[in-house]
Motif scaffolding. Structure first.
Motif, PDB file in Angstrom:
ATOM      1  N   LEU A 114     -24.245   4.625  34.101  1.00  0.00           N
ATOM      2  CA  LEU A 114     -24.251   3.202  33.753  1.00  0.00           C
ATOM      3  C   LEU A 114     -25.787   3.293  32.991  1.00  0.00           C
ATOM      4  O   LEU A 114     -26.638   3.874  33.274  1.00  0.00           O
ATOM      5  N   GLY A 115     -25.628   2.364  31.782  1.00  0.00           N
ATOM      6  CA  GLY A 115     -26.781   2.422  30.912  1.00  0.00           C
ATOM      7  C   GLY A 115     -27.288   1.149  31.339  1.00  0.00           C
ATOM      8  O   GLY A 115     -26.757  -0.113  31.253  1.00  0.00           O
ATOM      9  N   ARG A 116     -28.679   0.866  31.154  1.00  0.00           N
ATOM     10  CA  ARG A 116     -29.466  -0.459  31.221  1.00  0.00           C
ATOM     11  C   ARG A 116     -30.275  -0.858  29.884  1.00  0.00           C
ATOM     12  O   ARG A 116     -30.828   0.373  29.340  1.00  0.00           O
ATOM     13  N   ALA A 117     -30.009  -1.763  29.447  1.00  0.00           N
ATOM     14  CA  ALA A 117     -30.936  -2.031  28.015  1.00  0.00           C
ATOM     15  C   ALA A 117     -32.245  -2.243  28.339  1.00  0.00           C
ATOM     16  O   ALA A 117     -32.784  -2.537  29.048  1.00  0.00           O
ATOM     17  N   VAL A 118     -32.900  -1.261  27.224  1.00  0.00           N
ATOM     18  CA  VAL A 118     -34.261  -1.107  27.573  1.00  0.00           C
ATOM     19  C   VAL A 118     -34.900  -1.865  26.494  1.00  0.00           C
ATOM     20  O   VAL A 118     -35.865  -2.797  26.485  1.00  0.00           O
ATOM     21  N   TYR A 119     -34.556  -1.911  24.980  1.00  0.00           N
ATOM     22  CA  TYR A 119     -34.964  -2.874  24.097  1.00  0.00           C
ATOM     23  C   TYR A 119     -33.844  -2.840  22.911  1.00  0.00           C
ATOM     24  O   TYR A 119     -32.802  -2.043  22.905  1.00  0.00           O
ATOM     25  N   ARG A 120     -34.026  -3.884  22.054  1.00  0.00           N
ATOM     26  CA  ARG A 120     -33.187  -3.900  20.973  1.00  0.00           C
ATOM     27  C   ARG A 120     -33.822  -4.171  19.482  1.00  0.00           C
ATOM     28  O   ARG A 120     -35.121  -4.495  19.530  1.00  0.00           O
ATOM     29  N   ILE A 121     -33.166  -3.888  18.497  1.00  0.00           N
ATOM     30  CA  ILE A 121     -33.750  -3.793  17.211  1.00  0.00           C
ATOM     31  C   ILE A 121     -32.980  -4.743  16.708  1.00  0.00           C
ATOM     32  O   ILE A 121     -31.651  -4.331  16.309  1.00  0.00           O
ATOM     33  N   PRO A 122     -33.257  -5.864  16.021  1.00  0.00           N
ATOM     34  CA  PRO A 122     -32.388  -7.054  15.375  1.00  0.00           C
ATOM     35  C   PRO A 122     -31.947  -6.391  13.952  1.00  0.00           C
ATOM     36  O   PRO A 122     -32.826  -5.856  13.388  1.00  0.00           O
ATOM     37  N   ALA A 123     -30.763  -6.468  13.784  1.00  0.00           N
ATOM     38  CA  ALA A 123     -29.887  -6.710  12.543  1.00  0.00           C
ATOM     39  C   ALA A 123     -29.885  -5.180  11.921  1.00  0.00           C
ATOM     40  O   ALA A 123     -29.346  -4.952  11.025  1.00  0.00           O
ATOM     41  N   VAL A 124     -30.365  -4.205  12.651  1.00  0.00           N
ATOM     42  CA  VAL A 124     -30.466  -2.796  11.875  1.00  0.00           C
ATOM     43  C   VAL A 124     -29.200  -2.263  11.775  1.00  0.00           C
ATOM     44  O   VAL A 124     -28.748  -1.635  10.951  1.00  0.00           O
ATOM     45  N   GLY A 125     -28.157  -2.623  12.908  1.00  0.00           N
ATOM     46  CA  GLY A 125     -26.826  -2.039  13.082  1.00  0.00           C
ATOM     47  C   GLY A 125     -25.782  -2.765  12.135  1.00  0.00           C
ATOM     48  O   GLY A 125     -24.779  -2.390  12.028  1.00  0.00           O
ATOM     49  N   ARG A 126     -26.306  -3.641  11.421  1.00  0.00           N
ATOM     50  CA  ARG A 126     -25.304  -4.332  10.356  1.00  0.00           C
ATOM     51  C   ARG A 126     -24.536  -3.430   9.386  1.00  0.00           C
ATOM     52  O   ARG A 126     -23.445  -3.733   9.034  1.00  0.00           O
ATOM     53  N   LEU A 127     -25.247  -2.605   8.965  1.00  0.00           N
ATOM     54  CA  LEU A 127     -24.747  -1.719   7.948  1.00  0.00           C
ATOM     55  C   LEU A 127     -23.653  -0.931   8.667  1.00  0.00           C
ATOM     56  O   LEU A 127     -22.534  -0.523   8.225  1.00  0.00           O
ATOM     57  N   PHE A 128     -23.916  -0.584   9.981  1.00  0.00           N
ATOM     58  CA  PHE A 128     -22.764   0.272  10.792  1.00  0.00           C
ATOM     59  C   PHE A 128     -21.656  -0.549  11.039  1.00  0.00           C
ATOM     60  O   PHE A 128     -20.346  -0.186  10.914  1.00  0.00           O
ATOM     61  N   VAL A 129     -21.874  -1.941  11.290  1.00  0.00           N
ATOM     62  CA  VAL A 129     -20.797  -2.817  11.581  1.00  0.00           C
ATOM     63  C   VAL A 129     -19.832  -2.940  10.336  1.00  0.00           C
ATOM     64  O   VAL A 129     -18.954  -2.945  10.244  1.00  0.00           O
ATOM     65  N   LEU A 130     -20.582  -3.333   9.215  1.00  0.00           N
ATOM     66  CA  LEU A 130     -19.906  -3.448   8.120  1.00  0.00           C
ATOM     67  C   LEU A 130     -19.131  -2.119   7.664  1.00  0.00           C
ATOM     68  O   LEU A 130     -18.273  -2.073   7.071  1.00  0.00           O
ATOM     69  N   ALA A 131     -19.778  -1.009   7.737  1.00  0.00           N
ATOM     70  CA  ALA A 131     -19.017   0.494   7.457  1.00  0.00           C
ATOM     71  C   ALA A 131     -17.792   0.640   8.169  1.00  0.00           C
ATOM     72  O   ALA A 131     -16.958   1.553   7.930  1.00  0.00           O
ATOM     73  N   ARG A 132     -17.675   0.188   9.487  1.00  0.00           N
ATOM     74  CA  ARG A 132     -16.499   0.296  10.268  1.00  0.00           C
ATOM     75  C   ARG A 132     -15.162  -0.573   9.639  1.00  0.00           C
ATOM     76  O   ARG A 132     -13.989  -0.173   9.967  1.00  0.00           O
ATOM     77  N   SER A 133     -15.491  -1.507   8.647  1.00  0.00           N
ATOM     78  CA  SER A 133     -14.278  -2.209   8.024  1.00  0.00           C
ATOM     79  C   SER A 133     -13.488  -1.331   7.062  1.00  0.00           C
ATOM     80  O   SER A 133     -14.370  -0.611   6.398  1.00  0.00           O
ATOM     81  N   HIS A 134     -12.276  -1.557   6.743  1.00  0.00           N
ATOM     82  CA  HIS A 134     -11.691  -0.607   5.819  1.00  0.00           C
ATOM     83  C   HIS A 134     -12.155  -0.958   4.477  1.00  0.00           C
ATOM     84  O   HIS A 134     -12.183   0.073   3.520  1.00  0.00           O
ATOM     85  N   GLY A 135     -12.218  -2.375   4.079  1.00  0.00           N
ATOM     86  CA  GLY A 135     -12.681  -2.460   2.856  1.00  0.00           C
ATOM     87  C   GLY A 135     -14.061  -2.162   2.590  1.00  0.00           C
ATOM     88  O   GLY A 135     -14.294  -1.864   1.339  1.00  0.00           O
ATOM     89  N   ALA A 136     -14.880  -2.102   3.487  1.00  0.00           N
ATOM     90  CA  ALA A 136     -16.172  -1.591   3.003  1.00  0.00           C
ATOM     91  C   ALA A 136     -16.326  -0.057   2.705  1.00  0.00           C
ATOM     92  O   ALA A 136     -16.938   0.445   1.980  1.00  0.00           O
TER      93      ALA A 136
END
Length: 167
Positions: A114-136
């Motif tokens: 089980l993993g517990r959230a330690v911290y977050r980095i805002p918006a850094v993963g948007r490029l990864f989310v975009l890259a998952r789409s076929h159009g991107a």
């Protein structure tokens, strides 16, 4: 001088982000990109949340955890713990995304993963989310080919330097 300042600032931000994303591996944690809005407003789509493996019995209600959801084929889910109950060698969890109306009920072995959230980095993963789409992916391929074509055309049409003699 302004260009140099901006360059050093950009380099510092890039190094800081790289350390925030890579350093967790040295401490047994790993970064994960948030792919849905189920934890809004605390975790947004495209945020990166760094999770560290913990024993399930060390988790408390109110904490944000990442787990393999048995109802979704083992997909990773990051939600807040609402309740937990130990029964023998198993622990029953009730979790729910902050933006969701329904809770998940699931069970894990007391020595499970089980993993517990330690911290977050805002918006850094948007490029990864975009890259998952076929159009991107198609756009990225076309942009890369266009950039390569421009570089080749510049190399072809560049005036040749003459090695003229000097007097």
């Amino acid at each position: 001088m302004l260009v140099r300042f901006l360059g050093w600032t950009a380099a510092g931000v890039a190094v800081g982000l790289a350390l925030a994303l890579v350093a967790p591996f040295a401490f047994g944690a790993r970064p994960l990109t948030v792919l849905s809005g189920s934890m809004e407003p605390n975790l947004h789509v495209g945020d990166v949340v760094v999770v560290k493996r913990v024993e399930p019995r060390d988790v408390r209600p109110g904490q944000v955890v990442t787990f393999h959801d048995p109802e979704r084929g083992g997909d990773l889910v990051t939600h807040r713990v609402r309740a937990m109950h130990a029964r023998g060698g198993k622990i029953d969890f009730v979790t729910r995304g902050d933006a969701n109306n329904a809770s998940e009920h699931w069970r894990i072995a007391a020595d499970g993963e089980l993993g517990r959230a330690v911290y977050r980095i805002p918006a850094v993963g948007r490029l990864f989310v975009l890259a998952r789409s076929h159009g991107a992916a198609l756009i990225l391929l076309i942009a890369s080919l266009a950039a390569l074509a421009v570089l080749e055309l510049v190399a072809i049409w560049r005036p040749k330097e003459t090695g003229g003699a000097t007097a």
